[in-house]
Design a protein around this motif. Structure first.
Motif, PDB file in Angstrom:
ATOM      1  N   GLU D 312       5.555  -6.037  15.106  1.00  0.00           N
ATOM      2  CA  GLU D 312       5.646  -7.202  15.980  1.00  0.00           C
ATOM      3  C   GLU D 312       7.049  -7.235  16.580  1.00  0.00           C
ATOM      4  O   GLU D 312       7.995  -6.730  15.976  1.00  0.00           O
ATOM      5  N   ASN D 529       4.362 -10.291  20.797  1.00  0.00           N
ATOM      6  CA  ASN D 529       4.581 -11.521  20.039  1.00  0.00           C
ATOM      7  C   ASN D 529       3.696 -12.591  20.660  1.00  0.00           C
ATOM      8  O   ASN D 529       2.883 -12.297  21.540  1.00  0.00           O
ATOM      9  N   PHE D 530       3.827 -13.815  20.194  1.00  0.00           N
ATOM     10  CA  PHE D 530       2.908 -14.854  20.659  1.00  0.00           C
ATOM     11  C   PHE D 530       3.458 -15.684  21.806  1.00  0.00           C
ATOM     12  O   PHE D 530       2.739 -16.052  22.712  1.00  0.00           O
ATOM     13  N   THR D 550       1.443 -11.261  26.427  1.00  0.00           N
ATOM     14  CA  THR D 550       1.725 -11.059  25.010  1.00  0.00           C
ATOM     15  C   THR D 550       0.505 -10.559  24.252  1.00  0.00           C
ATOM     16  O   THR D 550      -0.640 -10.824  24.630  1.00  0.00           O
ATOM     17  N   LYS D 551       0.798  -9.824  23.211  1.00  0.00           N
ATOM     18  CA  LYS D 551      -0.248  -9.358  22.289  1.00  0.00           C
ATOM     19  C   LYS D 551       0.311  -9.601  20.904  1.00  0.00           C
ATOM     20  O   LYS D 551       1.418  -9.167  20.602  1.00  0.00           O
ATOM     21  N   CYS D 552      -0.418 -10.307  20.088  1.00  0.00           N
ATOM     22  CA  CYS D 552       0.115 -10.663  18.775  1.00  0.00           C
ATOM     23  C   CYS D 552      -0.920 -10.339  17.718  1.00  0.00           C
ATOM     24  O   CYS D 552      -1.578 -11.203  17.175  1.00  0.00           O
ATOM     25  N   GLN D 553      -1.066  -9.051  17.460  1.00  0.00           N
ATOM     26  CA  GLN D 553      -2.123  -8.594  16.554  1.00  0.00           C
ATOM     27  C   GLN D 553      -1.588  -7.652  15.485  1.00  0.00           C
ATOM     28  O   GLN D 553      -2.354  -7.085  14.713  1.00  0.00           O
ATOM     29  N   GLY D 554      -0.306  -7.445  15.483  1.00  0.00           N
ATOM     30  CA  GLY D 554       0.257  -6.537  14.482  1.00  0.00           C
ATOM     31  C   GLY D 554       0.158  -5.075  14.851  1.00  0.00           C
ATOM     32  O   GLY D 554       0.555  -4.213  14.070  1.00  0.00           O
TER      33      GLY D 554
END
Ligand SMILES: Cc1ncc(C[n+]2csc(CCOP(=O)(O)OP(=O)(O)O)c2C)c(N)n1
Ligand SMILES: Cc1ncc(C[n+]2csc(CCOP(=O)(O)OP(=O)(O)O)c2C)c(N)n1
Ligand code: SF4
Ligand code: SF4
Ligand SMILES: [Mg+2]
Ligand SMILES: [Mg+2]
Lengths: 281, 588, 281, 588
Positions: D312, D529-530, D550-554
């Motif tokens: 992240e 991140n979110f 953003t992409k916040c999925q790990g």
């Protein structure tokens, strides 16, 4: 009347994530058994842990649990016990969680004699982060972060916690869950801070500390008077053997008892919101 | 006669500067005068310059600490040097004639304070009370009240000391009467009305608000200027069957606060910058495990140990962004002492309603300022309780259920069948560890949804002055009072100025701010820090050119400073001035 | 040859900010004297402190100093001593700084046996923040944050640090700067971690612990064998008197010695930047 | 024959998934192929899904982890379920036929891996090496290299184990040869040229850079995914007469790092989010006392304990704003493994030059990614040393002298006559405590002046693709490679896209960013991140409408995701789309 509880009343649906052969299975067994023997209501038990392989233990119980951050199980447990004295409160974690990052908290819960049972699973290594040196690791032994050999002497958790003024100090072994259950049970029954040091191998990363090596070095305490602090310290400092059993137990007002006294005293002049405001009028 | 008077006492720490001022303040406040105090003292225990100032009014609430003193009391040369620039033609200056001689002053009152205390009272420590007598004489302060307060202050110290102090008081009073001409122009008028007021400091107001909101557990570690919250709660909360523990450090304090809240008690901690920094990791835990807690940060001058007894508004960034990863929290800043009470209540309400950590940001000047405020009417205060899960029916509690507003049902340890695990690991709706990419994103969204609701909560923004016009001022916290005073004066001068005071600073009240900025030609953001933290924060959400006006000296703005800035912006005019210019340089 | 140094060579131009009668003056005197007796070069001394009245001590010396944040004097001092083993490194602070917020660091510097002399000025109270309860405050005594009386037993710093495995443990009294100077001097000479617990009254906030009350309760150790750890612990736990002097001293390799061994061993295969890169080619 | 191939291995943690991939990677890399790896594994030690992927090229540097695998190896059903969506017509799928049956796959290679290991090799743990043999056969991997690496990997475990593993390798190789048709289309071409490359992970590159920059002291506390920096340094730094200590926690780690630097050794610590949070207070001390330190934060999924083994980019806020009060620091984010080396050097250079803390931000995917990179030419690397004070002449050192650039002369303990006190209190030029309002403001200005210079340092911004046009992408850290790949493909499709990669994130490179954004019609800011932390940070300084993505999925972005976004923005067109719309919603 509540029917007799069975082992299943304490087991959650989650399958433990530990490696096969991990000592922590034995500790979990000891915890289940102690609760079962005491017929505790799992809804009235709170188990708090920090981070580490050992810190996963609460997930596998059906108690209220709190998986706090690394090293903070004790102050979290303290908050819980003070807020609801009815609860049986356990704290559990590893040697790193307890004696490295969390080490500063132990003296202060110990001297409060708060009624928490604290179980430290000591594998002399950092398991979850894959094999670094721990505060209980012995001098000269090599670890991933001590490739030239550990340059520090390992601490002795039992001696340390004795000197902190804890009122129940015991050592168990995850290879003997029956004895461990008994020690935990006594710790829960003890009104005050109970510390249980558990020798618990990590077969994956610590090849030196094994069930076998622990068996060879340990012996159950015999003919020891657990009310004698100096003898308890002697036993802890004994360089010939590692002793298992109760080192020390002493009756002393618990922190909650003292708070009860404060509340009793304070209630002679009970708080009243309007009066409070009036004071500043 | 004076409708309003400003008294300032300066001397060395340990000379009784602060207590002289406090007793005077109490006596006047209890006689229905409105007061507003400001203090600054050394970070050392003894020695160093200490100052106490009280602005007294017969006309209703005092908005700020004010400007130049009418009555200036100086115990020593250092105090004189620190205050010489404030002396004007009509200043009345009381000073210890054996310590120094002032260069100039319109009404110099040389009084051998130390000598009187030593020789006439026989106790050099009563110097400040001799002085208090002198001040009382000049102001025409209600002597019965002053005596009453002296008596209760020394009650525990024995009758002899009480008598000595009363004697010192009379001696000072008489000395002025006998040695100086009567000056009715310095006498205070009688207060205009009897009111149902109370007199409290910012920190006391926070304590009262917390108790009213139902706080029954506090864990803290001493630190200036937040220690007296811990001390106050230690005395009072046990009477409400509450718990107060001084822990071994701030990390333990917030851990225990979280633990106690998890177990069902409304809980708080209070600290200042250094302690708040140490709580960073646990702020994230409270957010992730969705445990309501209130963290009071009484800001002081930073960075690092900085200037521990001086004021600053420089922890906003940390309050908003302080934690690794992203966990929602709410940041609230009260704007004056009265607001300290109400925002403390609101902090608990928001924490419980949204199950997250709430930061209550005050600062040294507001925490330690005493103000006369209307007595809160308790029956009109609404208090929020945590939404408990019911009807569990043997099914596992979905403690982290994804709901429309992000708030999930909660149980408390001991609740039959409500078992769950509170955890800092990412988890599914039941709290079990889960590292699935989609679930992480969903859970992040769930937690942040709470802020979408919170930002719509009413009554978190105050507005004063013109509703549109030339200059709009956005300010926060302790600076609000000074700005309000300056705005009033500016309006009296015919300038069109208004101010917006967001009390909820995070989530950013973008809607109200956008609306406000669209009504003014220029937007000024004064704050007590170096980088302009509120201005910076607003820019992240609202596309607007702000004129950041910062002061980073450890002391509050004065109304004159703000007024000067307003005049300057007015004179610059609208057309000659492009907003962009300011925007581009504001942060350089 | 360097001419004989005088007391002035150790005093800075800053006037101490402590209250009249504060015990810390005596400690400062002891520090000056110890340095003078050892004829230390002040440019080769580093003094580190945390926050508290006591933490101001380094400002009043002419040594290199580091006024760190609350509770962090020991790890900061460790960094300094490891980076430059030539320096004489002292750490100084209060009971709160040392045993509350900084308490977690002591076991780990102690077991490293790093050559630092650590002086704790214990006034059983938080001085700088004006009178709150401290970890060494006794049970039942009242403080601003313990108005109903302290609910916790005070810790015993000497017993604690002994159980941590420190190799030099002593107790002094700021009312006897001469003896204190000697204890500090010995601590500086000792190759390893030296801990000096100093009883040092705070007349401003702690009305109970005074020079007089300390004199009444203390006695110099007599006929004690400081190489015997158990006897040292007994002495520390003695409930009849508070003992002043050296409790324990033991020769053990210091941390810097062990590092020297590592460097010697490592230098058989000395580091080379090109070789390092080559390993990944 | 393939110019490029992507191999992915999935299975349960503990099955040897990671080591299969690592050995293959090493063998190919040492044979002059370019590699780029990506791994994800469970937070638990045993059990849970683990995955290793390597993208291999004969054509030069590999920019990203890539998309769908050409060769997919699945050890069990869970791995199959996790990867089923990636299987395409031309995927070659190796799987353990006794664990599960896939639904569909173009080239299914059912191999009884476990059975062979148990029955033919007599050691079930060699399952993954049997599999490695099979993969090697299909790719035509250089078997000598593979054997060489196997031998050195098991060197310490004894000859017997080496023999078993070599046997397992051959058996797997033969099994494929005997049971499946030859598939030349999966064979790798020979690498196009012999190069002077090295193959390292991001963390290794940081270690190498640190040693080259002169770092001789490290203090740290284990934490995923930063632990291997501490482990590497523990092994290597003592050979340079350096010190590495595992401390009791991160607070002690940064304290000791500061102490060691004060005493003259270039020092660092390395951690991840939770540890970085704990360092917050000490970041302020380093800034206030002006002690150069380097803090590596290898970010992982937050908040709180979060998802410890997942990636992240969510600690940027903490890196920039993490401390009470305001103390300057520099934040640097390397954009790929090669850059990890150079930015580590730069981190030390900036720390020493400006005497402040420098944060080096990497993340799990970059820290643990292995890439083929050009071998650094040591003679061309410049290393900055702290500017020592000389000629003290018996006068007190003005350690905190106010200078034009804010940088003051420094002495080291032991330097004759250079005595000073490093302190977290506000102080005058000599370091003595000072609470004077003007001095505080001056000292704040002095410290922040350093950032004005630092932001002008060259070579902290990279730019690729079109220099002006339709879509400009600003990205940072581990996301840069994916973006570069997408930009290239988009350009190949005829779209006008360029990217700017600031490596110094704070102070914000406003000049370069303003310049860049003025050249494109739309600005996209993709990050892992979110809340869109870089986008938010840019908005504080540059008035521009950004499209935060953003992409916040790990897990990292894939090039296809970015490309899709580029296409989408292109199709929306310029006129139908008002920038404001995006700006207003980006942070909602
Ligand atoms: C603040 C912080 N620092 C570091 C870590 C990484 N970490 C997780 S568990 C652990 C130590 C584990 O060792 P121990 O407590 O002995 O538990 P074990 O795994 O051996 O049971 C560490 C360092 C963390 N989670 N948080
Ligand atoms: C992180 C942090 N928490 C709290 C404080 C406030 N503080 C300053 S000194 C001190 C304790 C002082 O007590 P002690 O260490 O016993 O020193 P003394 O003043 O008694 O010498 C505290 C709590 C601080 N500076 N930093
Ligand atoms: S790594 Fe060690 S401590 Fe952790 S689960 Fe495996 S055996 Fe147990
Ligand atoms: S407050 Fe106490 S400890 Fe502090 S200087 Fe005064 S007497 Fe000393
Ligand atoms: Mg362990
Ligand atoms: Mg103290």
């Amino acid at each position: 009347m509540q029917p007799q509880r069975t082992a299943n009343d304490y087991k959650s649906d989650l399958k433990p994530v530990w490696c096969p052969g991990c000592g922590d299975f034995g500790v979990l067994k000891g915890v289940y058994e102690a609760m079962l023997n005491l017929q505790l209501d799992p809804d009235k038990v709170a188990i708090v842990s920090g981070i580490g392989c050992s810190g996963r233990l609460p997930y596998f119980t059906k108690c209220y649990s709190f998986h706090s951050v690394h090293g903070r199980s004790l102050p979290t447990a303290m908050g819980i016990k003070l807020a609801n004295p009815e609860l049986t409160v356990l704290a559990a974690g590893g040697d790193g969680d307890g004696f490295a990052i969390g080490g500063g908290h132990i003296p202060h819960v110990a001297r409060k004699n708060i009624d928490i049972t604290y179980i430290v699973m000591d594998n002399e290594i950092y398991g979850l982060t894959k094999g670094q040196v721990a505060p209980t690791s012995p001098l000269s032994q090599s670890y991933s972060t001590a490739p030239f050999g550990n340059l520090e002497s390992g601490i002795d958790p039992v001696a340390l916690v004795l000197s902190y003024g804890a009122t129940y100090v015991a050592r168990g072994f995850s290879g003997d869950p029956g004895m461990l259950a008994e020690l935990i049970q006594k710790g829960i029954e003890h009104k005050g801070f109970s510390f249980i040091h558990v020798l618990s191998p990590c077969p994956t990363f610590n090849k030196v500390v094994t069930f076998k090596s622990i068996r060879a070095k340990t012996q159950a305490v015999h003919g020891h008077d657990p009310t004698d602090l100096r003898k308890a310290l002697d036993l802890a400092l004994d360089s010939n053997a590692i002793h298992l059993g109760v080192f020390y137990q002493m009756e002393k007002k618990s922190y909650n008892d003292r708070w009860q006294e404060v509340w009793d005293q304070a209630s002679q002049k009970p708080g009243n919101l309007e009066d409070l405001l009036q004071r500043y009028a | 006669m004076k409708k309003e008077v400003l008294v300032r006492v300066g001397g060395e720490g340990g000379e009784g500067v602060i207590s002289t001022g406090e007793i005077l303040t109490q006596a006047l406040a209890r006689s229905s005068y409105d007061v507003f105090t400001y203090r600054t003292y050394p970070a050392e225990i003894k020695g160093g310059y200490a100052m106490f100032q009280v602005r007294i009014s017969t006309q209703g609430p005092v908005p700020s600490a004010g400007e130049n003193p009418d009555l200036l009391v100086l115990f020593n040369r250092e105090a004189y040097e620190n205050n010489a620039s404030l002396i004007e033609k009509d200043t009345l200056l009381i000073y210890d004639s054996q310590e120094f001689e002032p260069q100039e002053a319109c009404f110099p009152y040389a009084i051998p304070l130390g000598k009187i205390a030593r020789e006439q009272i026989g106790n050099p420590l009563t110097k400040n009370i001799v002085c208090l007598g002198a001040i009382s004489q000049i102001l025409g302060a209600p002597m019965d009240r002053v005596r009453e307060i002296l008596r209760s202050k020394f009650a525990s110290k024995g009758d002899l000391l009480i008598e000595k102090n009363l004697l010192a008081l009379e001696t000072g009073w008489k000395y002025v009467q006998e040695n100086f001409p009567a000056r009715p122009e310095f006498r205070l008028e009688s207060p205009s009305r009897k009111k149902d007021d109370i007199v409290v400091s910012g920190n006391q107001a926070i304590c009262l608000g917390a108790v009213v909101a139902g706080c029954r557990a506090m864990f803290g570690y001493p630190i200036t200027p937040a220690s007296d919250i811990l001390e106050w709660m230690s005395r009072e909360l046990p009477r409400f069957q509450g718990i107060v523990v001084q822990t071994e450090d701030e990390i333990a304090a917030l851990s225990a606060t979280i633990g106690a809240s998890y177990a069902g008690k409304k809980s708080m901690t209070a600290t200042s910058g250094p302690g708040f920094s140490l709580m960073t990791e646990l702020m994230g835990l409270a957010s992730m495990a969705e445990i309501p807690v209130v963290v009071v940060d009484s800001q002081r001058s930073g960075p690092s140990t900085g200037m521990p007894t001086k004021t600053e508004q420089s922890d906003l960034n940390l309050a908003v962004y302080g934690a690794h990863g992203e966990g929602p929290r709410i940041v609230i800043a009260p704007m004056d002492v009265e607001d300290c009470f109400y925002q403390a209540v609101q902090a608990f309400n928001m924490a419980e309603k949204y199950q997250l950590p709430v930061v209550l940001l005050t600062d040294q000047s507001l925490s330690q300022r005493t103000q006369t405020i209307p007595r809160p009417i308790l029956s009109q205060i609404s208090v929020v309780q945590r939404s408990r899960a019911i009807h569990l029916n043997g099914e596992a509690l979905k403690r982290y259920a994804i709901t429309e507003d992000g708030v999930s049902p909660v149980s408390l340890p001991g609740d039959p069948g409500g078992r769950y695990i509170a955890t800092g690991l990412e988890h599914d709706e039941e709290g079990n560890p889960q590292y699935d990419p989609e679930i992480h994103e969903q859970m992040m969204a769930k937690r942040f949804k709470k802020l979408e609701k919170a930002v719509e909560e009413p009554r978190f923004v105050a507005q004063y002055g013109a509703e549109s016009g030339e200059i709009g001022i956005i300010c926060w916290g302790s600076t609000a009072g000074v700005v309000r005073e300056a705005v009033e004066e500016a309006q009296a001068e015919g300038l069109s100025v208004g101010t917006l005071i967001p009390k909820m600073l995070y989530p950013v009240r973008s809607r109200e701010i956008s609306q406000f900025v669209s009504c003014f030609r220029k937007i000024l953001v004064p704050e007590l820090n170096f980088t302009g933290q509120l201005a910076t924060l607003i820019r992240t959400q609202v596309s607007v050119d702000l004129i950041s006006y910062t002061k980073c000296q450890g002391v509050p703005f004065t109304p004159v400073e703000i007024l000067a800035k307003i005049r300057e912006l007015h004179e610059l005019g609208g057309d000659s001035l492009e907003r962009q210019k300011y925007a581009a340089t504001a942060n350089s």
